[in-house]
Design an enzyme around this catalytic site. Structure first.
Site, PDB file in Angstrom:
ATOM      1  N   LYS A 136      -1.781  -9.066  -0.412  1.00 35.46           N
ATOM      2  CA  LYS A 136      -0.552  -9.395   0.312  1.00 35.46           C
ATOM      3  C   LYS A 136      -0.418 -10.906   0.458  1.00 35.46           C
ATOM      4  CE  LYS A 136       2.160  -8.236   4.432  1.00 35.46           C
ATOM      5  NZ  LYS A 136       3.372  -8.001   3.631  1.00 35.46           N
ATOM      6  N   HIS A 147      -3.600  -5.571   6.154  1.00 34.97           N
ATOM      7  CA  HIS A 147      -3.056  -5.174   4.858  1.00 34.97           C
ATOM      8  C   HIS A 147      -4.074  -5.475   3.754  1.00 34.97           C
ATOM      9  CE1 HIS A 147       0.717  -5.241   7.128  1.00 34.97           C
ATOM     10  NE2 HIS A 147       1.213  -4.468   6.179  1.00 34.97           N
TER      11      HIS A 147
END
Length: 249
Positions: free
Chosen positions: A144, A140
């Site tokens: 995040k 990600h």
């Protein structure tokens, strides 16, 4: 459908608003701790207690820190809530379960129909390839907060449903010795602006099977959240998830 967006100023909150505009859904209000910085053309409040508008469904893409006030608001107004945040503690999951006895709650760590299909495929693969080693890798963007991702844990949980004797190993830092066949290795990568990539690897003695999903944009999650919100209209109290929604397709 009138919706309230929790985490309105975040990346996903904005994506939900764009998706709502494209699909004719009305956003009546939002909640965000940074409401004083709002550049949106609908009212955004700092907390749920300040919300005056009536909504049919709450869509939450904020963080676990807002859970208590969100559940209180949902219960007091009897408004179904679609919880899309990840990183809940065990105590918070118990609070969600308790709240579901009073109001309708939809919870999923990933709102993509494709990811939920991947979860189902992982269950089937784990049953068929029971002797294979299992590794999960996810990547990600660098903003995040939680690791591993909620989706990676959903994938691991689906495999463990089929093979309950397996256990999770995160990253293997400091681990000495051979790999245990009962391990499910879970690895988190962070960098750039990657929306979300997940790969599940079933490695056998003479072959490897890989199942993967890649999100091209946040809109896939926003669209899924709106579909979940529509699904929750008129629902009785209880906990619902993407499996419940997919069964209606």
């Amino acid at each position: 459908m009138n919706i309230l967006i929790s985490g309105a100023l975040g990346r996903m909150g904005r994506a939900v608003y764009r998706a709502a505009q494209n699909s004719g859904v009305n956003v009546v209000a939002g909640v965000d701790l940074n409401s004083d910085l709002s550049d949106l053309n609908y009212p955004v409040y700092k907390d749920f207690a300040s919300v005056k508008e009536n909504a049919d469904v709450i869509i939450d893409f904020s963080s676990p820190t807002t859970l208590d006030s969100l559940l209180t608001f949902s219960e007091s107004r009897q408004i179904p809530a679609v919880l899309c945040a990840t990183g809940y503690s065990e105590e918070q999951l118990k609070k969600i379960a308790a709240a579901s006895e009073k109001t309708a709650i939809f919870r999923s760590a990933n709102m993509s129909v494709g990811v939920n299909l991947l979860i189902d495929l992982c269950r089937k693969a784990a049953k068929t390839l029971s002797s294979f080693d299992v590794e999960i890798a996810e990547m990600h963007h660098n903003q995040k907060i939680d690791a591993p991702s909620g989706t990676a844990l959903m994938l691991a949980d689906a495999i463990k449903d089929v093979a309950p004797d397996k256990y999770y190993v995160y990253g293997r830092e400091g681990k000495v010795g051979k790999r245990d066949q009962k391990e499910i290795g879970i690895h988190a990568l962070r960098g750039g602006n990657v929306v979300g990539e997940h790969e599940v690897i079933f490695a056998g003695p003479n072959e490897v099977v890989k199942l993967s999903h890649s999100a091209a944009s946040r809109e896939v999650f926003a669209d899924g959240a709106l579909k979940a919100a529509a699904f929750m209209l008129g629902k009785k109290r209880g906990v619902y998830n993407m499996d419940d929604y997919i069964k209606t397709l």
